[in-house]
Scaffold this motif. Structure first.
Motif, mmCIF file in Angstrom:
data_model
loop_
_atom_site.group_PDB
_atom_site.id
_atom_site.type_symbol
_atom_site.label_atom_id
_atom_site.label_comp_id
_atom_site.label_asym_id
_atom_site.label_seq_id
_atom_site.Cartn_x
_atom_site.Cartn_y
_atom_site.Cartn_z
ATOM 1 N N CYS A 113 7.068 12.599 39.656
ATOM 2 C CA CYS A 113 6.204 12.189 40.560
ATOM 3 C C CYS A 113 5.907 13.691 41.454
ATOM 4 O O CYS A 113 6.942 14.404 41.708
ATOM 5 N N TRP A 167 4.734 10.156 45.343
ATOM 6 C CA TRP A 167 4.408 8.965 44.596
ATOM 7 C C TRP A 167 2.917 8.818 44.598
ATOM 8 O O TRP A 167 2.226 7.773 43.876
ATOM 9 N N VAL A 189 1.630 10.305 40.359
ATOM 10 C CA VAL A 189 2.519 9.678 39.364
ATOM 11 C C VAL A 189 2.102 10.771 37.979
ATOM 12 O O VAL A 189 0.944 10.397 37.598
#
Length: 123
Positions: A34, A95, A98
């Motif tokens: 990530c 996040w 990704v």
């Protein structure tokens, strides 16, 4: 072999006797990393940690050819209220980007662990 105790039966098992992964994972993509990090972050209500998908690949049926790069083994941890490095904000931001890998990047399924990897595990 029916007369052997369970512990003795285990001694005769080979790689071919063990199902190392479930075939339901044959066509999935995995979250490999990530954002800026080489790992995947798990955020909770009391803090956050990371895990290394490189080490989990064997469970998905991919061969472990070599020992993992030390950079990939980086462990991160923070507790809520004690995040002096700003890890929570960095992990949350990560996040948003990704990185996934599928069969084309990970290669063919082969549950065998080659010698460089097994030597690393033994050390």
């Amino acid at each position: 072999m029916d007369y052997l105790r369970w512990s003795q039966r285990l001694m005769y098992l080979t790689n071919d006797d063990i199902a190392w992964y479930s075939s339901i994972y044959d066509n999935i993509e995995i979250i490999d990393s990530c954002g800026e990090f080489f790992t995947v972050h798990l955020l909770g209500t009391q803090g956050g940690i990371n895990y290394n998908p490189t080490l989990a690949r064997r469970q998905l049926g991919f061969a472990m050819k070599d020992k993992p790069n030390n950079t990939l083994l980086e462990g991160l941890f923070f507790q809520e209220g004690k995040d002096t490095q700003g890890l929570k904000a960095r992990m949350t931001h990560a996040w948003k980007k990704v990185h996934r890998k599928g069969k084309s990047e990970l290669g063919l399924k082969n549950y065998i662990a080659l010698d460089p990897y097994t030597s690393w595990v033994k050390k």
